[in-house]
Design a protein around this motif. Structure first.
Motif, PDB file in Angstrom:
ATOM      1  N   UNK A 459      78.871  -2.480 -95.645  1.00  0.00           N
ATOM      2  CA  UNK A 459      79.236  -3.272 -94.484  1.00  0.00           C
ATOM      3  C   UNK A 459      79.731  -2.373 -93.377  1.00  0.00           C
ATOM      4  N   UNK A 460      80.465  -2.960 -92.440  1.00  0.00           N
ATOM      5  CA  UNK A 460      80.863  -2.195 -91.257  1.00  0.00           C
ATOM      6  C   UNK A 460      81.854  -1.095 -91.585  1.00  0.00           C
ATOM      7  N   UNK A 461      82.585  -1.213 -92.711  1.00  0.00           N
ATOM      8  CA  UNK A 461      83.561  -0.183 -93.054  1.00  0.00           C
ATOM      9  C   UNK A 461      82.903   1.149 -93.377  1.00  0.00           C
ATOM     10  N   UNK A 462      81.624   1.150 -93.747  1.00  0.00           N
ATOM     11  CA  UNK A 462      80.956   2.395 -94.129  1.00  0.00           C
ATOM     12  C   UNK A 462      80.541   3.218 -92.917  1.00  0.00           C
ATOM     13  N   UNK A 463      80.437   2.606 -91.757  1.00  0.00           N
ATOM     14  CA  UNK A 463      79.909   3.318 -90.602  1.00  0.00           C
ATOM     15  C   UNK A 463      80.782   4.438 -90.067  1.00  0.00           C
ATOM     16  N   UNK A 464      82.069   4.195 -89.760  1.00  0.00           N
ATOM     17  CA  UNK A 464      82.899   5.263 -89.192  1.00  0.00           C
ATOM     18  C   UNK A 464      82.974   6.533 -90.031  1.00  0.00           C
ATOM     19  N   UNK A 465      83.119   6.449 -91.377  1.00  0.00           N
ATOM     20  CA  UNK A 465      83.115   7.706 -92.142  1.00  0.00           C
ATOM     21  C   UNK A 465      81.798   8.467 -92.018  1.00  0.00           C
ATOM     22  N   UNK A 501      80.423  -3.392 -81.282  1.00  0.00           N
ATOM     23  CA  UNK A 501      81.027  -2.272 -80.552  1.00  0.00           C
ATOM     24  C   UNK A 501      80.729  -0.955 -81.249  1.00  0.00           C
ATOM     25  N   UNK A 502      80.889  -0.930 -82.575  1.00  0.00           N
ATOM     26  CA  UNK A 502      80.613   0.298 -83.300  1.00  0.00           C
ATOM     27  C   UNK A 502      79.128   0.614 -83.275  1.00  0.00           C
ATOM     28  N   UNK A 504      77.039   0.250 -80.889  1.00  0.00           N
ATOM     29  CA  UNK A 504      76.746   0.957 -79.642  1.00  0.00           C
ATOM     30  C   UNK A 504      77.394   2.343 -79.639  1.00  0.00           C
ATOM     31  N   UNK A 505      78.551   2.442 -80.234  1.00  0.00           N
ATOM     32  CA  UNK A 505      79.223   3.746 -80.285  1.00  0.00           C
ATOM     33  C   UNK A 505      78.396   4.750 -81.088  1.00  0.00           C
ATOM     34  N   UNK A 506      77.936   4.326 -82.252  1.00  0.00           N
ATOM     35  CA  UNK A 506      77.182   5.252 -83.101  1.00  0.00           C
ATOM     36  C   UNK A 506      75.828   5.556 -82.484  1.00  0.00           C
ATOM     37  N   UNK A 507      75.233   4.608 -81.775  1.00  0.00           N
ATOM     38  CA  UNK A 507      73.959   4.878 -81.106  1.00  0.00           C
ATOM     39  C   UNK A 507      74.146   5.904 -79.997  1.00  0.00           C
ATOM     40  N   UNK A 508      75.227   5.779 -79.221  1.00  0.00           N
ATOM     41  CA  UNK A 508      75.496   6.774 -78.170  1.00  0.00           C
ATOM     42  C   UNK A 508      75.706   8.151 -78.782  1.00  0.00           C
ATOM     43  N   UNK A 509      76.436   8.190 -79.878  1.00  0.00           N
ATOM     44  CA  UNK A 509      76.697   9.472 -80.523  1.00  0.00           C
ATOM     45  C   UNK A 509      75.386  10.091 -81.026  1.00  0.00           C
ATOM     46  N   UNK A 510      74.541   9.301 -81.655  1.00  0.00           N
ATOM     47  CA  UNK A 510      73.280   9.831 -82.164  1.00  0.00           C
ATOM     48  C   UNK A 510      72.384  10.306 -81.034  1.00  0.00           C
ATOM     49  N   UNK A 511      72.394   9.566 -79.916  1.00  0.00           N
ATOM     50  CA  UNK A 511      71.531   9.920 -78.791  1.00  0.00           C
ATOM     51  C   UNK A 511      71.986  11.196 -78.094  1.00  0.00           C
ATOM     52  N   UNK A 512      73.283  11.435 -78.041  1.00  0.00           N
ATOM     53  CA  UNK A 512      73.799  12.569 -77.268  1.00  0.00           C
ATOM     54  C   UNK A 512      74.238  13.755 -78.115  1.00  0.00           C
ATOM     55  N   UNK A 513      74.559  13.507 -79.384  1.00  0.00           N
ATOM     56  CA  UNK A 513      75.146  14.568 -80.193  1.00  0.00           C
ATOM     57  C   UNK A 513      74.221  15.128 -81.259  1.00  0.00           C
ATOM     58  N   UNK A 514      73.245  14.333 -81.742  1.00  0.00           N
ATOM     59  CA  UNK A 514      72.437  14.772 -82.879  1.00  0.00           C
ATOM     60  C   UNK A 514      71.687  16.049 -82.544  1.00  0.00           C
ATOM     61  N   UNK A 515      71.623  17.006 -83.473  1.00  0.00           N
ATOM     62  CA  UNK A 515      70.924  18.278 -83.215  1.00  0.00           C
ATOM     63  C   UNK A 515      69.458  18.058 -82.886  1.00  0.00           C
ATOM     64  N   UNK A 516      68.884  19.016 -82.205  1.00  0.00           N
ATOM     65  CA  UNK A 516      67.496  18.905 -81.777  1.00  0.00           C
ATOM     66  C   UNK A 516      66.561  19.246 -82.912  1.00  0.00           C
ATOM     67  N   UNK A 517      65.285  19.071 -82.668  1.00  0.00           N
ATOM     68  CA  UNK A 517      64.274  19.299 -83.692  1.00  0.00           C
ATOM     69  C   UNK A 517      64.206  20.766 -84.087  1.00  0.00           C
ATOM     70  N   UNK A 518      63.732  20.987 -85.295  1.00  0.00           N
ATOM     71  CA  UNK A 518      63.446  22.337 -85.743  1.00  0.00           C
ATOM     72  C   UNK A 518      64.588  23.052 -86.411  1.00  0.00           C
ATOM     73  N   UNK A 519      65.779  22.447 -86.465  1.00  0.00           N
ATOM     74  CA  UNK A 519      66.889  23.112 -87.140  1.00  0.00           C
ATOM     75  C   UNK A 519      66.596  23.184 -88.626  1.00  0.00           C
ATOM     76  N   UNK A 520      66.862  24.339 -89.258  1.00  0.00           N
ATOM     77  CA  UNK A 520      66.499  24.498 -90.667  1.00  0.00           C
ATOM     78  C   UNK A 520      67.439  23.775 -91.599  1.00  0.00           C
ATOM     79  N   UNK A 521      66.948  23.541 -92.814  1.00  0.00           N
ATOM     80  CA  UNK A 521      67.823  23.034 -93.861  1.00  0.00           C
ATOM     81  C   UNK A 521      68.875  24.091 -94.118  1.00  0.00           C
ATOM     82  N   UNK A 522      70.107  23.686 -94.294  1.00  0.00           N
ATOM     83  CA  UNK A 522      71.163  24.666 -94.458  1.00  0.00           C
ATOM     84  C   UNK A 522      71.708  24.649 -95.862  1.00  0.00           C
TER      85      UNK A 522
END
Length: 947
Positions: A459-465, A501-502, A504-522
């Motif tokens: 449910x919604x409690x799993x999203x913030x972590x 509300x969350x 939209x928050x997580x969508x903004x974070x994914x759109x602006x913060x997620x690393x770009x393509x091509x990053x290797x498995x670490x």
């Protein structure tokens, strides 16, 4: 059983006699004996093996508490005598068994593929004579053996195989749940007294005898063992007060007293035999030689009937093994483990050798820890995640370096989580955090905790972590960060209306913060001993199972990327933040890419997106390819998801029987694996089939569960199901209320369907303004989608809400679009709506043509509620309806129809069995039944005998 004779047990003996007759007649049977320790389950299994006789082949295995963490150990024990039939199996099944049993190296086999291979092995082994496979002490089976054997037991059909289990009760009643059971209780008083008299040393006061019978509750082992070692005075005057200890503990204590009376070297023989769970007599003798113990030391234990050392080491009861083990001094136990390690060939069995070495040391030992870590890797290669977790935990205990210890503990927690042992994870992570964690280890802990929260409470409690974990991982492991951002988006989509509300928050974070393509498995996904990453069920639609482990979403580019996963992430974040129009280009490109290059691991999001974009052309091949991949590889993690989504497209096509078959298969699969299937997977199907009150009860169950776990999207699914059911029944006011409430939030892949139901319900219930508003909201999506499916849906909505002069033309255009889009269910509903309108316009002859078309289509589909609505309209139009047998009432069952379709496609019995998780002999049996029903004699006649 005393002196080789089974006391009483008439009911049980008759059951076994019937079972043997059944398998000799060519049928198969599965049976579970449940009863408390010592009640006689093993004696009954011995009786069955004896009764089977020379004309029936018998193989046995037993769970051993000490070996419950070694993957496939019990399964290998059961199948070892049957491996001569291995060459008869298809190559991929042979490879799965060989890899699982450590006979050859290879990629980790999926449990489903191993299960199918074991089913085939049992069937082939029973080809010449019936087979009885006995599995004792299931409560101590390793998890993988339990899963595979449960899977096999549910799929036995016509193989001449009996698969018999015994499991201790009380215990975990979920073990083998749903299989036929034979409860085993204590002996009746008369039989209990006769058995007790057979072992009493002399005359005993009748009141003492009654006390023993009462306290043992007729438990045969207790009746035989409790009086032994008691003095005449104790027998004459009772037990010295009521003993309230659990019976199993009291019986084990009796064995302990008998063991304590043996010479010291004999006790060590029993301890070594208890610790060595395979029952290898030569190995035991080699270990005893290293301990300086001769063969003669075993004689007192054999004379006391505490052990049998013939072809295999065998204790008369598991409680004897347990008593011998628990009675051993810590120093003696280490000596025995050391001797067994030295006696074990490191080339043939390196893992058991490492396990014995690990328990022979009394302090840290980096060399042994390294061996255990290697064993964990081999266990993972065989799919043994529980075994890997046990090896890693012990390795951590033997490691001095804090950083290495923390890494091992985190990997052990990951392995436990992947094995479904979620209760073990928090403690291991807490212990890991007591050491000094580096930044990446902190991130691993946080990510695992977040994914675990998502699995246990999606449910919604799993999203913030999850969002917090993604942000921590962003600079440490870009690939894992993208996966976690997408999982967080999935959790937020699942919470839906309950936490917009969350979302939209997580969508903004994914759109602006997620690393770009091509990053290797670490290093996060390349840690030694790591299991595949956990994927969250909440990151998918409410009617799906967990995504494929090791094939997680987000393993491609983030926003702006041109691979399928990156495009999905880009499109979904745009859908959340900027609306349907902004998201459509990226989502459509993602679907096109997946049609070119299938990625079954992305099915959890790709299928809902195809539905959202009205892309039947993508929904069909993507789900078909994913289901094919799941069946071909036996992917346990992918198959339930693929079954659920494939059933959805089949429902859209009007193939309700096929959809029901897949839904039933998914339910049986989840039950076989010991986990409950979420009922939302069946809500839409039940609604369209019009099954009352089942469909309504399912929707209610989904709503209760969704409210408890804050899963807003499931509320939308349930509301849609209620609306579709009520529309089918012609209860338009109820449908209007349900659809209106459900359509208050734009749930992914639910909203447009709900708007369609709302337009129909509102228009028919007299809420014209509401119907027009819903049609306008629907047009905001269909105009952008522009597919035949979208245009057909909109044409129906416009016909229901537009001017009278355009109604018929719009319905006709809708039918043309649905014909092009393969929408059999939508086409039938359109014929119904057009026929109803024509009847109201008093064009009765034309109305009857449309209504008859709808009625026949719904009847053949098995859509009973809609068929009933069409029948009532036909009657009102002046036509007598002769009820036609529905698809579900035809001669062939759903499973028989699946087999026939595959047979007509030229598939062999083995190929059909592989696709449907049946043995080839069961397929042959079903085909013989089909030939009899249809009055034919061969496959060549199937095409002419069936429409």
């Amino acid at each position: 059983m005393a002196g080789g004779r089974l006391h009483g047990r008439r009911r049980e003996r008759e059951t076994f006699d019937r079972l043997l007759r059944d398998i000799e007649a060519g049928n198969s049977r599965a049976l579970v004996l449940r009863g408390e320790a010592g009640v006689g389950k093993t004696a009954l299994l011995d009786y069955l093996a004896e009764q089977a006789g020379p004309g029936v082949r018998t193989t046995r295995a037993a769970g051993v508490e000490l070996e419950s963490e070694i993957a496939y150990s019990a399964l290998q024990q059961l199948c070892a005598p049957l491996l001569g039939s291995l060459d008869r199996l298809p190559e991929h099944q042979r490879e799965a068994i060989a890899t699982a049993f450590g006979l050859s190296a290879g990629s980790p086999p999926e449990p489903l593929l191993v299960g199918l291979a074991v089913l085939g092995l049992l069937a082939e082994s029973a080809g010449e004579q019936p087979l009885v496979a006995i599995v004792d002490d299931v409560q101590w089976l390793d998890r993988m053996s339990e899963v595979i054997l449960t899977f096999v037991a549910r799929r036995l059909g016509a193989e001449s195989v009996a698969l018999i289990f015994s499991v201790r009760s009380p215990g975990d009643e979920r073990i083998l749940a749903g299989l036929p059971e034979l409860p085993v209780g204590g002996l009746p008083d008369a039989e209990a007294r006769r058995l007790l008299d057979s072992v009493l040393p002399g005359p005993v006061d009748s009141r003492v005898r009654d006390r023993i019978v009462l306290e043992t509750r007729g438990n045969p082992l207790a009746l035989l063992e409790l009086p032994k070692g008691l003095t005449p005075a104790e027998l004459a005057f009772g037990f010295g007060g009521l003993n309230t200890a659990p019976l199993a503990g009291r019986v084990e204590e009796t064995f302990r007293r008998r063991i304590a009376a043996l010479p010291a070297e004999t006790r060590k023989v029993l301890l070594a035999a208890a610790v060595e769970p395979v029952g290898d007599v030569p190995l035991l003798w080699r270990a005893l030689q290293r301990l300086g113990i001769g063969l003669e030391a075993a004689a007192p234990a054999e004379s006391a009937q505490l052990i049998d050392l013939n072809r295999r080491v065998r204790f008369p009861h598991p409680l004897v093994r347990s008593a011998a083990w628990r009675a051993g001094h810590a120093d003696d136990l280490r000596d025995v483990h050391r001797a067994l390690a030295e006696a074990t060939d490191p080339g043939e069995d390196p893992d058991r050798r490492a396990w014995h070495r690990a328990h022979a040391v009394s302090g840290p030992d980096e060399e042994v820890a390294a061996e255990l870590e290697s064993s964990a890797g081999r266990a993972l290669a065989r799919g043994g995640r529980s075994a890997a977790a046990a090896f890693l935990e012990r390795a951590a205990e033997l490691t001095v370096d804090p950083g290495r210890r923390a890494g091992l503990l985190i990997s052990a927690a990951q392995a436990h989580a992947d094995a479904g042992s979620f209760g073990q994870v928090p403690e291991l992570l807490a212990v890991a955090e007591m050491t000094h964690l580096d930044a990446l280890q902190h991130a691993r802990v946080e990510r695992l905790r977040a994914h675990l929260a998502l699995i246990l409470n999606p449910g919604r409690a799993a999203g913030p972590p999850l969002l917090a974990a993604a942000r921590r991982l962003r600079d440490l492991d870009p690939a894992a960060a993208r996966e976690t951002y997408l999982a967080a988006v999935g959790a937020a989509l699942h919470a839906g209306r309950l936490d917009d509300t969350f979302l939209r928050e997580v969508a903004r974070a994914a759109a602006t913060e997620a690393p770009t393509a091509g990053a290797p498995r670490s290093a996060l996904t390349a840690q030694p001993g790591d299991a595949p990453a956990i994927e969250a069920p909440a990151a998918q639609p409410a009617d799906a199972a967990e995504p494929a482990a090791g094939a997680a979403p987000g393993h491609g580019a983030a926003a702006g990327g041109e691979d399928a996963a990156g495009l999905l992430l880009e499109g979904i974040t745009a859908w959340i933040l900027d609306g349907y129009a902004a998201a459509a280009p990226a989502l459509n490109r993602a679907l096109d890419r997946l049609m070119e290059k299938p990625e079954p691991g992305l099915l959890w999001l790709a299928a809902p997106v195809a539905h959202e974009m009205f892309r039947h052309d993508a929904w069909d091949p993507i789900t078909e390819q994913a289901l094919h991949a799941a069946r071909e590889t036996g992917s346990l993690s992918l198959l339930p998801t693929a079954l659920a989504f494939r059933s959805g497209i089949l429902l859209y096509m009007g193939r309700l029987a096929d959809a029901a078959s897949l839904t039933d298969e998914a339910g049986a699969l989840r039950q076989a694996l010991g986990s409950a299937l979420q009922p939302s997977a069946s809500v839409t199907l039940a609604a369209y089939r019009g099954i009352q009150p089942y469909a309504g009860e399912l929707a209610d169950e989904v709503i209760r569960d969704a409210a408890a776990r804050s899963e807003g999207r499931s509320l939308g699914v349930a509301g849609f199901g209620r609306a579709a059911l009520a529309n089918g029944l012609g209860d338009f006011e109820t449908a209007y209320r349900a659809a209106k409430e459900a359509a208050e939030y734009p749930d992914l892949a639910v909203y447009a369907w709900t708007l369609s139901e709302l337009v129909e319900a509102a228009a028919r219930a007299g809420h014209a303004e509401e119907a027009a508003g819903a049609a306008e909201r629907l047009a905001e999506r269909t105009a952008i989608a522009g597919t035949d499916w979208a245009l057909g849906v909109q044409a129906v909505a416009d016909a229901l809400t537009g001017p009278p002069g355009e109604v018929e033309g719009r319905f006709r255009r809708a039918l043309e679009h649905f014909a092009a889009a393969g929408g059999g269910m939508q086409a039938a509903r359109t014929h119904l709506l057009l026929g109803e309108w024509l009847r109201r316009e008093n064009r009765r002859t034309e109305a009857r043509g449309e209504l008859r078309e709808a009625y026949e289509a719904f009847t053949s589909m098995g859509a009973e509620a809609f068929a009933g609505r069409a029948a009532r309209e036909l009657a009102a139009a002046g036509e007598t309806v002769r009820r036609k047998a529905s698809e579900t009432e035809r001669k062939l069952t759903a499973q028989e129809e699946q087999i026939v379709r595959l047979a007509m496609a030229g598939r062999t019995n083995a190929e059909i069995g592989g696709a449907l998780f049946l043995s080839p002999r069961t397929v042959e049996w079903h085909l013989r039944k089909v030939f009899t029903k249809l009055g034919i004699t061969s496959r060549r006649e199937l095409a002419s005998a069936l429409p």
